[in-house]
Design a protein around this motif. Sequence first.
Motif, PDB file in Angstrom:
ATOM      1  N   LEU A 129      33.597  46.043  42.240  1.00 39.43           N
ATOM      2  CA  LEU A 129      33.052  44.896  42.977  1.00 39.43           C
ATOM      3  C   LEU A 129      33.360  44.978  44.460  1.00 39.43           C
ATOM      4  N   ARG A 130      34.623  45.253  44.793  1.00 41.61           N
ATOM      5  CA  ARG A 130      35.023  45.099  46.193  1.00 41.61           C
ATOM      6  C   ARG A 130      34.486  46.202  47.094  1.00 41.61           C
TER       7      ARG A 130
ATOM      8  N   GLY B  68      33.280  33.739  43.763  1.00 40.72           N
ATOM      9  CA  GLY B  68      34.275  33.893  42.720  1.00 40.72           C
ATOM     10  C   GLY B  68      34.224  35.257  42.044  1.00 40.72           C
ATOM     11  N   MET B  69      35.368  35.646  41.483  1.00 42.19           N
ATOM     12  CA  MET B  69      35.476  36.902  40.733  1.00 42.19           C
ATOM     13  C   MET B  69      36.199  36.607  39.424  1.00 42.19           C
TER      14      MET B  69
ATOM     15  N   SER C 182      37.661  43.699  28.068  1.00 39.95           N
ATOM     16  CA  SER C 182      36.760  44.794  28.426  1.00 39.95           C
ATOM     17  C   SER C 182      37.302  45.598  29.609  1.00 39.95           C
ATOM     18  N   GLY C 183      38.147  44.952  30.408  1.00 38.09           N
ATOM     19  CA  GLY C 183      38.703  45.620  31.583  1.00 38.09           C
ATOM     20  C   GLY C 183      37.767  45.645  32.776  1.00 38.09           C
ATOM     21  N   TYR C 184      36.728  44.769  32.744  1.00 35.62           N
ATOM     22  CA  TYR C 184      35.756  44.746  33.838  1.00 35.62           C
ATOM     23  C   TYR C 184      35.771  43.414  34.583  1.00 35.62           C
ATOM     24  N   TRP C 185      35.406  43.506  35.870  1.00 34.84           N
ATOM     25  CA  TRP C 185      35.241  42.332  36.715  1.00 34.84           C
ATOM     26  C   TRP C 185      33.755  42.020  36.858  1.00 34.84           C
ATOM     27  N   HIS C 186      33.444  40.748  37.126  1.00 32.56           N
ATOM     28  CA  HIS C 186      32.080  40.397  37.517  1.00 32.56           C
ATOM     29  C   HIS C 186      32.110  39.219  38.471  1.00 32.56           C
ATOM     30  N   TRP C 187      31.051  39.107  39.291  1.00 36.44           N
ATOM     31  CA  TRP C 187      30.939  38.012  40.243  1.00 36.44           C
ATOM     32  C   TRP C 187      30.650  36.707  39.510  1.00 36.44           C
TER      33      TRP C 187
ATOM     34  N   GLU D 127      30.134  32.132  40.298  1.00 35.44           N
ATOM     35  CA  GLU D 127      30.122  30.990  41.219  1.00 35.44           C
ATOM     36  C   GLU D 127      31.434  30.227  41.151  1.00 35.44           C
ATOM     37  N   ASN D 128      32.212  30.499  40.120  1.00 35.28           N
ATOM     38  CA  ASN D 128      33.482  29.807  39.900  1.00 35.28           C
ATOM     39  C   ASN D 128      34.597  30.500  40.690  1.00 35.28           C
ATOM     40  N   THR D 129      35.223  29.765  41.589  1.00 38.48           N
ATOM     41  CA  THR D 129      36.299  30.332  42.412  1.00 38.48           C
ATOM     42  C   THR D 129      37.682  29.839  41.981  1.00 38.48           C
ATOM     43  N   SER D 130      37.783  29.274  40.796  1.00 40.15           N
ATOM     44  CA  SER D 130      39.048  28.662  40.379  1.00 40.15           C
ATOM     45  C   SER D 130      40.136  29.686  40.053  1.00 40.15           C
ATOM     46  N   LEU D 131      39.759  30.949  39.879  1.00 37.20           N
ATOM     47  CA  LEU D 131      40.754  31.998  39.650  1.00 37.20           C
ATOM     48  C   LEU D 131      40.773  32.944  40.857  1.00 37.20           C
ATOM     49  N   ASN D 132      40.065  34.029  40.768  1.00 39.70           N
ATOM     50  CA  ASN D 132      40.006  34.992  41.875  1.00 39.70           C
ATOM     51  C   ASN D 132      38.753  34.760  42.702  1.00 39.70           C
TER      52      ASN D 132
END
Length: 332
Positions: free
Chosen positions: A94-95, A277-278, A284-289, A291-296
Motif C-alpha cells: 500500500l505505502r 484508513g488502512m 491473510s497477512g494483507y493490508w487494504h485501504w 474509509e475507516n481511520t479508527s485503527l491505522n
Amino acid sequence: MLDKVEAYSENEFSWTVQIKSWFPNDYTKQAFKSYRMTFAYLNKMISDRYPGTRYHSTSQTTVDSNEVKTFQALAHKWWDEQGAFAALHSMNDLRVPFIRDNLLKTVAAHQPGKPLSGMKILDIGCGGGLLSEPLGRLGASVVGIDPVDENIKTAQHHKSFDPVLEKRIEYKTCSLEEIVEENAETFDAIVASEVVEHVIDLETFIQCCYQVLKPGGSLFITTINKTQLSYALGIIFAEQIMGLVPKGTHTWEKFVSPEKLESILESNGLSVQTVTGMLYNPFSGYWHWSENTSLNYAAYAVKSKVQEPPVPAEFVHDGETEELDTCEELKK
C-alpha cells in the motif's frame, strides 16, 4: 518528539530601534519611521518562511530512549518476512504506491522504469531499510536515518547485495533534529512510516520535517489512531494475545488521531491533501485501504511553496524619497 518550541511569533524579534532622543520627539519619529517599517517587514519575512519555528539544536531530541532499547533487540529480525515485522513487509503493497503515485502528481514527466528518478527522499526511522529499498528501486535518491545503530547496520548489510541500491541509498545513524541545520530545504519528500507513534515530541518532529523539506515538498505519514479500538486490537490483541507484534512495541498514549495530526501539520505550514484508513487482516497477512481511520491511517501533506510577500510600495519606489525627505526635515 516535540514540545512546542519557542516561536518567532511568540517572541518576536525586537527590531524597533531604541534610541535616546537626540532631537525633538517629532523629528525622532520621522527619522526612524522608515527603519521601523523595514525591520517589521523583515520580521514578517522570517515568520512567513519558517512559521512558528526556528532551527532546533542537536541538544534537543525527539527520540525516546526506551523505544531505542526495544528496537535494538529486534534489529536482526527486519528482513524476516514471516517474523516480527511481517506486517510492515506487507504494508509496502500500500505505502509504496501511495508515495509513488502522489509524488508523480508533482512532476510534469518521469522516466519509465525509474519514475522517482531525480527526487531526494528522507526516510525517517528507516529501520532495516524495508521502505528505503523499494523507493530506491523506483529511482529515488534515498537518505535513511534511524537512531538505532543496529538497525542501520542491518540496512547497510542488506542493501550491499544490490549494486544499484548501493549508489542510490545512504544510511545514517542519527535522529531527525540532528540533521536539520545542514539539510534545510533539501528533500523533495519525507517518509515517516510507523514512526510518529514512537516519538516523544510530535510537534517538534513535524517542525523539523518542515525545515528539511523543499518548498512544495511532500510529507508521507502512516501511523495508528488513538481510539479504544486501537488499544483493544493494536495493544491487547496484536501484542499480548496473538504476538503479531513484540510486546512493548507500542504505547497507546503516543497514538495520535487524524484530527490532531492534521491540526499540527496545518499549523506548521504543511497542507494536508489526503487522510485515508488502512486495515490489516492478520489471518491473510494483507493490508487494504479503507474509509475507516479508527485503527491505522495514512496522511499526505505538502509544504507550502514559500513566496516572498510583496514589498510595500514605499520600499520599492518611495523608500529613497522618504529617507531623503526625512533628512531634509532634520536639516531644517
